[in-house]
Design a protein around this motif. Sequence first.
Motif, PDB file in Angstrom:
ATOM      1  N   THR A   1      -1.581   1.545   5.660  1.00 50.33           N
ATOM      2  CA  THR A   1      -1.090   0.183   5.426  1.00 50.33           C
ATOM      3  C   THR A   1       0.259  -0.067   6.096  1.00 50.33           C
ATOM      4  O   THR A   1       0.454  -1.100   6.716  1.00 50.33           O
ATOM      5  N   ASP A   2       1.194   0.879   6.005  1.00 52.66           N
ATOM      6  CA  ASP A   2       2.506   0.651   6.624  1.00 52.66           C
ATOM      7  C   ASP A   2       2.434   0.635   8.156  1.00 52.66           C
ATOM      8  O   ASP A   2       3.273   0.020   8.808  1.00 52.66           O
ATOM      9  N   THR A   3       1.441   1.311   8.731  1.00 53.80           N
ATOM     10  CA  THR A   3       1.292   1.267  10.195  1.00 53.80           C
ATOM     11  C   THR A   3       0.270   0.201  10.621  1.00 53.80           C
ATOM     12  O   THR A   3      -0.061   0.111  11.801  1.00 53.80           O
TER      13      THR A   3
ATOM     14  N   ALA B   1       5.911   6.034   6.872  1.00 58.78           N
ATOM     15  CA  ALA B   1       5.606   5.603   5.502  1.00 58.78           C
ATOM     16  C   ALA B   1       6.281   6.559   4.523  1.00 58.78           C
ATOM     17  O   ALA B   1       6.520   7.730   4.860  1.00 58.78           O
ATOM     18  N   THR B   2       6.563   6.080   3.320  1.00 53.67           N
ATOM     19  CA  THR B   2       7.043   6.985   2.270  1.00 53.67           C
ATOM     20  C   THR B   2       5.959   8.016   1.970  1.00 53.67           C
ATOM     21  O   THR B   2       6.250   9.165   1.679  1.00 53.67           O
ATOM     22  N   ASP B   3       4.700   7.600   2.103  1.00 50.90           N
ATOM     23  CA  ASP B   3       3.594   8.539   1.901  1.00 50.90           C
ATOM     24  C   ASP B   3       3.626   9.701   2.904  1.00 50.90           C
ATOM     25  O   ASP B   3       3.195  10.804   2.575  1.00 50.90           O
TER      26      ASP B   3
ATOM     27  N   LEU C   1      10.799   4.988  -5.263  1.00 50.58           N
ATOM     28  CA  LEU C   1       9.956   5.207  -4.099  1.00 50.58           C
ATOM     29  C   LEU C   1       9.898   3.986  -3.186  1.00 50.58           C
ATOM     30  O   LEU C   1       9.712   2.852  -3.667  1.00 50.58           O
ATOM     31  N   ASP C   2      10.064   4.220  -1.886  1.00 51.40           N
ATOM     32  CA  ASP C   2       9.889   3.168  -0.880  1.00 51.40           C
ATOM     33  C   ASP C   2      10.858   1.996  -1.117  1.00 51.40           C
ATOM     34  O   ASP C   2      10.592   0.876  -0.693  1.00 51.40           O
ATOM     35  N   SER C   3      11.972   2.267  -1.794  1.00 50.86           N
ATOM     36  CA  SER C   3      12.918   1.216  -2.195  1.00 50.86           C
ATOM     37  C   SER C   3      14.259   1.438  -1.500  1.00 50.86           C
ATOM     38  O   SER C   3      14.852   2.504  -1.628  1.00 50.86           O
TER      39      SER C   3
ATOM     40  N   GLY D   1       0.807  -1.226   0.000  1.00 53.42           N
ATOM     41  CA  GLY D   1       0.000   0.000   0.000  1.00 53.42           C
ATOM     42  C   GLY D   1       0.836   1.270   0.000  1.00 53.42           C
ATOM     43  O   GLY D   1       0.430   2.290  -0.566  1.00 53.42           O
ATOM     44  N   ASP D   2       2.003   1.214   0.642  1.00 52.77           N
ATOM     45  CA  ASP D   2       2.833   2.421   0.685  1.00 52.77           C
ATOM     46  C   ASP D   2       3.560   2.609  -0.649  1.00 52.77           C
ATOM     47  O   ASP D   2       3.749   3.744  -1.095  1.00 52.77           O
ATOM     48  N   ALA D   3       3.946   1.509  -1.290  1.00 55.17           N
ATOM     49  CA  ALA D   3       4.582   1.607  -2.608  1.00 55.17           C
ATOM     50  C   ALA D   3       3.606   2.215  -3.616  1.00 55.17           C
ATOM     51  O   ALA D   3       3.917   3.195  -4.300  1.00 55.17           O
TER      52      ALA D   3
ATOM     53  N   ASP E   1      12.665   7.533   0.449  1.00 58.44           N
ATOM     54  CA  ASP E   1      12.427   6.272   1.163  1.00 58.44           C
ATOM     55  C   ASP E   1      12.502   6.474   2.672  1.00 58.44           C
ATOM     56  O   ASP E   1      13.147   7.401   3.152  1.00 58.44           O
ATOM     57  N   HIS E   2      11.880   5.568   3.407  1.00 59.61           N
ATOM     58  CA  HIS E   2      11.915   5.644   4.876  1.00 59.61           C
ATOM     59  C   HIS E   2      12.516   4.405   5.520  1.00 59.61           C
ATOM     60  O   HIS E   2      12.394   4.222   6.738  1.00 59.61           O
ATOM     61  N   HIS E   3      13.149   3.525   4.731  1.00 62.97           N
ATOM     62  CA  HIS E   3      13.760   2.326   5.311  1.00 62.97           C
ATOM     63  C   HIS E   3      15.125   2.653   5.932  1.00 62.97           C
ATOM     64  O   HIS E   3      15.966   3.257   5.279  1.00 62.97           O
ATOM     65  N   ILE E   4      15.346   2.172   7.137  1.00 64.02           N
ATOM     66  CA  ILE E   4      16.620   2.435   7.811  1.00 64.02           C
ATOM     67  C   ILE E   4      17.761   1.715   7.095  1.00 64.02           C
ATOM     68  O   ILE E   4      18.927   2.107   7.194  1.00 64.02           O
TER      69      ILE E   4
HETATM   70 MN   LIG Z   1       6.922   1.891   3.164  1.00 65.22          MN
END
Ligand SMILES: [Mn+2]
Length: 334
Positions: free
Chosen positions: A166-168, A136-138, A90-92, A35-37, A116-119
Motif C-alpha cells: 500500500t505505501d508503495t 514502509a513501517t512494515d 507506529l508510522d507516526s 494500509g501501512d498503519a 517510523d519511516h517518515h523523514i
Molecule cells: Mn507508512
Amino acid sequence: MTESPTPHIEPPLELLDALTSVRKPLLIAHISPDGDAIGSLTALGYLLYRMGKDPILACQDKAPATFNFLPFYDRIVQRVDERPDIIIALDSSDPTRMGTIYEEERFNGLPLIVIDHHITNVFFGDINWVEPTCCATDEMIYYLAKALKEPLDETLATALLTGIVTDTRGFRTYNVTPEVMHITGELIDAGAPLAMITERTLDTRSMALIVLWGRVLDTVEFADGVISAVNSMAMRQDLEGIIRAEGLVSFILSAQEAKIAAVFTEMPDGKVECSFRARRGYDVSRIAVQLGGGGHPPAAGCTLDGDISSVRRRVVEMLRQEIREKSMSKLVKE
Ligand SMILES: [Mn+2]
C-alpha cells in the motif's frame, strides 16, 4: 527460495531489549489509518503475541473493513481500558498523529517507543527508530522480526506485505529497492498472497467513492504544473459514511503536465485537510511541514483552518512557488 541477504538495516539494541522484556505493550497506529498503519500495527502485534506478550492494538479511528483479512483486525480498539507497560507509536511522525488514544493523562510517564519511516519525524519518543529510506513501517517490522530471530509465517508475512504494497502503491515508488523486492519474495514464499492484497487494498473501491471521485474530478483546475481539486461537505451530502476521495490525489497527478497534485477536503469539523503528491524532483513534505503537517517528499499532507476555497488559493500558490524554485535551480545547474 533462498533467504534475503542480511538486512542492511538493524534496529537499535535498546529497542530489541525493550521488546524482549515488555509484558503488555500498547501499540498505536496513526489516525485515519492506511494500509501501512494497520499493517505494521497488526504485524508487530501478532509478532509480540507470538513471543508470549500481551499486546494491546489501538487506533483512534476504526480500521477500514478493507483490512479485515489482517491478523488481530478484530482486536484493534478505539479506547484503551487496560494499563500497558510501554507505548509503541507506529508510522507516526509526531505525537498528534496518535490522536485521542495518546492524549490520556494516565499514559504520561510510560516509556514511549517510536517506529517510523517518515523523514519529517520529530523524534518524540524515549527510543526513536526512524528509517526514512524504508518504503514502509512494515519494512522496518520485517527487519525487527529478523533481528529478534523470529521466523516468518503466513500470518506475519501477510501483515508485513500489506504495508509494503500500500505505501508503495503496488511497487511504483522510488524507494522500492532491490532489497524490498527480495523481502517481498521472501514474504510471498512464506505464504503472503500478493495478488489478493493488491486487489483488496488498491483495486477495490465502494460505489459511493466512485461517485464522489466523479464530483471531485469536476472541480479540477490546472496551472503552472499544479493540479488541484476540492471535496466539499455539500458534495457528499447524499453519500453516507464517506469523507475522503481516497486515491484521487495520486490519480490526478497522472495528468501528463502535472508536477504536483493537491486535493482539499472539507472535514466535518470545518477544517480543511490538504493532501499532496509530487513527481520525482519535487518535495511536498517541505510545504506540508511549513503548514504544520508532515509526510514524505512525494506524498504529504496537513490540516488547516479557513474556508475551502481560500485555503485552496493560498496553498496552490505555495505549491506553484515550489515548482518555480525547482525549475530555477535546474536552470542554474545546467
Ligand atoms: Mn507508512
